[in-house]
Scaffold this motif. Sequence first.
Motif, PDB file in Angstrom:
ATOM      1  N   ASP A 188       0.815  -1.219   0.000  1.00 28.51           N
ATOM      2  CA  ASP A 188       0.000   0.000   0.000  1.00 28.51           C
ATOM      3  C   ASP A 188       0.847   1.267   0.000  1.00 28.51           C
ATOM      4  N   GLY A 189       2.177   1.107  -0.036  1.00 28.28           N
ATOM      5  CA  GLY A 189       3.068   2.261  -0.011  1.00 28.28           C
ATOM      6  C   GLY A 189       3.573   2.630   1.365  1.00 28.28           C
ATOM      7  N   THR A 190       3.129   1.939   2.409  1.00 23.17           N
ATOM      8  CA  THR A 190       3.602   2.214   3.762  1.00 23.17           C
ATOM      9  C   THR A 190       5.071   1.841   3.896  1.00 23.17           C
ATOM     10  N   LYS A 191       5.857   2.752   4.514  1.00 19.77           N
ATOM     11  CA  LYS A 191       7.280   2.503   4.729  1.00 19.77           C
ATOM     12  C   LYS A 191       7.487   1.989   6.151  1.00 19.77           C
ATOM     13  N   VAL A 192       8.269   0.929   6.269  1.00 23.51           N
ATOM     14  CA  VAL A 192       8.568   0.343   7.569  1.00 23.51           C
ATOM     15  C   VAL A 192      10.079   0.221   7.720  1.00 23.51           C
ATOM     16  N   PHE A 193      10.602   0.759   8.834  1.00 26.16           N
ATOM     17  CA  PHE A 193      12.022   0.672   9.160  1.00 26.16           C
ATOM     18  C   PHE A 193      12.139  -0.309  10.326  1.00 26.16           C
ATOM     19  N   LEU A 194      12.782  -1.433  10.096  1.00 27.21           N
ATOM     20  CA  LEU A 194      12.821  -2.514  11.084  1.00 27.21           C
ATOM     21  C   LEU A 194      14.158  -2.503  11.815  1.00 27.21           C
ATOM     22  N   ASN A 195      14.099  -2.442  13.151  1.00 27.75           N
ATOM     23  CA  ASN A 195      15.308  -2.427  13.965  1.00 27.75           C
ATOM     24  C   ASN A 195      15.838  -3.846  14.163  1.00 27.75           C
ATOM     25  N   ALA A 196      16.967  -3.971  14.872  1.00 24.44           N
ATOM     26  CA  ALA A 196      17.609  -5.265  15.077  1.00 24.44           C
ATOM     27  C   ALA A 196      16.733  -6.211  15.895  1.00 24.44           C
ATOM     28  N   VAL A 197      16.889  -7.511  15.649  1.00 28.10           N
ATOM     29  CA  VAL A 197      16.170  -8.575  16.356  1.00 28.10           C
ATOM     30  C   VAL A 197      14.663  -8.309  16.336  1.00 28.10           C
ATOM     31  N   SER A 198      14.132  -8.075  15.172  1.00 25.27           N
ATOM     32  CA  SER A 198      12.713  -7.745  15.013  1.00 25.27           C
ATOM     33  C   SER A 198      12.141  -8.493  13.809  1.00 25.27           C
ATOM     34  N   SER A 199      10.830  -8.555  13.738  1.00 24.75           N
ATOM     35  CA  SER A 199      10.178  -9.173  12.574  1.00 24.75           C
ATOM     36  C   SER A 199       8.801  -8.564  12.366  1.00 24.75           C
ATOM     37  N   ILE A 200       8.402  -8.505  11.105  1.00 19.43           N
ATOM     38  CA  ILE A 200       7.068  -8.027  10.759  1.00 19.43           C
ATOM     39  C   ILE A 200       6.452  -8.993   9.749  1.00 19.43           C
ATOM     40  N   LYS A 201       5.229  -9.418  10.035  1.00 20.07           N
ATOM     41  CA  LYS A 201       4.473 -10.295   9.144  1.00 20.07           C
ATOM     42  C   LYS A 201       3.364  -9.477   8.513  1.00 20.07           C
ATOM     43  N   TYR A 202       3.183  -9.603   7.191  1.00 21.09           N
ATOM     44  CA  TYR A 202       2.265  -8.732   6.473  1.00 21.09           C
ATOM     45  C   TYR A 202       1.779  -9.428   5.201  1.00 21.09           C
ATOM     46  N   PRO A 203       0.597  -9.051   4.695  1.00 17.08           N
ATOM     47  CA  PRO A 203       0.145  -9.583   3.406  1.00 17.08           C
ATOM     48  C   PRO A 203       0.892  -8.903   2.266  1.00 17.08           C
ATOM     49  N   PHE A 221       7.073   3.350  11.550  1.00 15.85           N
ATOM     50  CA  PHE A 221       6.118   3.277  10.448  1.00 15.85           C
ATOM     51  C   PHE A 221       5.815   4.663   9.883  1.00 15.85           C
ATOM     52  N   GLU A 222       5.792   4.759   8.569  1.00 10.25           N
ATOM     53  CA  GLU A 222       5.242   5.910   7.866  1.00 10.25           C
ATOM     54  C   GLU A 222       4.100   5.374   7.020  1.00 10.25           C
ATOM     55  N   VAL A 223       2.896   5.450   7.588  1.00  9.58           N
ATOM     56  CA  VAL A 223       1.740   4.770   7.003  1.00  9.58           C
ATOM     57  C   VAL A 223       1.137   5.593   5.872  1.00  9.58           C
ATOM     58  N   SER A 224       0.918   4.935   4.757  1.00  9.20           N
ATOM     59  CA  SER A 224       0.257   5.561   3.613  1.00  9.20           C
ATOM     60  C   SER A 224      -1.200   5.845   3.967  1.00  9.20           C
ATOM     61  N   LYS A 225      -1.674   7.056   3.686  1.00  9.44           N
ATOM     62  CA  LYS A 225      -3.019   7.467   4.073  1.00  9.44           C
ATOM     63  C   LYS A 225      -4.084   6.758   3.241  1.00  9.44           C
ATOM     64  N   ASN A 226      -5.093   6.230   3.935  1.00  8.22           N
ATOM     65  CA  ASN A 226      -6.255   5.603   3.298  1.00  8.22           C
ATOM     66  C   ASN A 226      -7.380   5.586   4.331  1.00  8.22           C
ATOM     67  N   LYS A 227      -8.252   6.611   4.294  1.00 10.42           N
ATOM     68  CA  LYS A 227      -9.297   6.767   5.303  1.00 10.42           C
ATOM     69  C   LYS A 227     -10.297   5.627   5.309  1.00 10.42           C
ATOM     70  N   SER A 228     -10.454   4.957   4.182  1.00 11.15           N
ATOM     71  CA  SER A 228     -11.441   3.873   4.103  1.00 11.15           C
ATOM     72  C   SER A 228     -10.854   2.524   4.523  1.00 11.15           C
ATOM     73  N   LYS A 229      -9.556   2.469   4.767  1.00  4.17           N
ATOM     74  CA  LYS A 229      -8.925   1.198   5.106  1.00  4.17           C
ATOM     75  C   LYS A 229      -7.879   1.435   6.212  1.00  4.17           C
ATOM     76  N   PRO A 230      -8.285   1.350   7.473  1.00  5.80           N
ATOM     77  CA  PRO A 230      -7.351   1.615   8.577  1.00  5.80           C
ATOM     78  C   PRO A 230      -6.191   0.630   8.590  1.00  5.80           C
ATOM     79  N   PHE A 231      -5.050   1.128   9.080  1.00  4.03           N
ATOM     80  CA  PHE A 231      -3.839   0.331   9.196  1.00  4.03           C
ATOM     81  C   PHE A 231      -3.708  -0.102  10.650  1.00  4.03           C
TER      82      PHE A 231
END
Length: 379
Positions: A188-203, A221-231
């Motif tokens: 969706d264009g959201t930017k995620v910066f992952l620090n050490a010893v971390s994990s993110i699961k996503y579609p 997180f820098e979440v891409s704006k979408n008012k109809s679909k909350p993050f």
Amino acid sequence: MNESEILTLLQKYQNGTLSNEEKDKLDAWYLYKVSNSKLQLSEQQLNDSYEYLKSQLSLEKETKVISLWQRVAVAASIAVVLGTGIFYFTKTEKQVNPVVQKVQDIAPGGNRGILTLSNGKQIILSDVSKEGAIAKEGDDEEVTVKLSANGVVTYIINSEANKTKGDVASFNTLSTPLGGQYNIILGDGTKVFLNAVSSIKYPTQFNGDKRIVELEGEAYFEVSKNKSKPFIVKCGNQMVEVLGTHFNIHNYNDEKFVKTTLLEGSVAVSHGNERVVLKPGQQSNVSGTLGKIQVKEVDTDLAVAWKNGRFKFDNADLKTVMKQLERWYGIKVEYRGNVSDVRFNGGTFMNKNLSEVLKVLELSNIKFKVEGKTIIVYP
């Protein structure tokens, strides 16, 4: 930098007009001098020098809490006054042996990650990973996973192939090891910066009416704006819901609190039956042992310093500081004696070898012994 430039920076520091860039220059100069000097400043020698310099540069009274920048100002000022590098001013000027012995140094972490695809295949990511398409996802390969030239995982949705798809999406997981960080741009264009010893699961693509990801460890997180679909970010025993905003979540299993820090926009933090909305500059603390969500005003620069390549501390206790070093340098820390009352202000760069960082911490009279990848701490 010459002596005139250093003195100018110090005077700006005393006047409270030192910019972040100038602060970095002074920090780098000081650490360089320390790492290349055979002489070290002990607590007593620093205090002796400090008393002398108060009359020279009108320094304010030192606080009880260890302040790196106050010590940088004092030590660097001594160098300017004497014109002989990092020395202390006493009547006898005797040499002091450094606490940290010269051993094989430990390098800092870097861009390292593991991308696990929906079929279980794992792709090792590093600074030298080749850019371009690295995988296809979905039954019709409607999602292309790419690695950009600057080492960021991105997801490109094939809109034509996606027209025939339902709500079923493939899931990927990006994880980082000890000494690793990695960045990703979700479908969706959201930017995620992952620090050490971390994990993110996503579609690989967000098909439903919500954008849900799961986090362990720390991410910005820098979440891409979408008012109809909350993050929504699920982490630990809390859930964070946003529409489009910038925030940091600190969620390590070996720490008591899940901390959510808001930099821009608004987020709703839920824990059990409680829900609070954060404003920019606020941080929520959630713990399984707490009956409610705690909210406080914080310095957001501290929460995202890691993303900007810095260690930064504000009255931080020694064990909190050393946990950051454990994750970034892949070390193990052992404590010999009580260090609970030692606290730090200030910081340094994360791209430095471990010995340089330990030299900064030594200014508190904490002693370190390096044995391979184990750091033994003495009060």
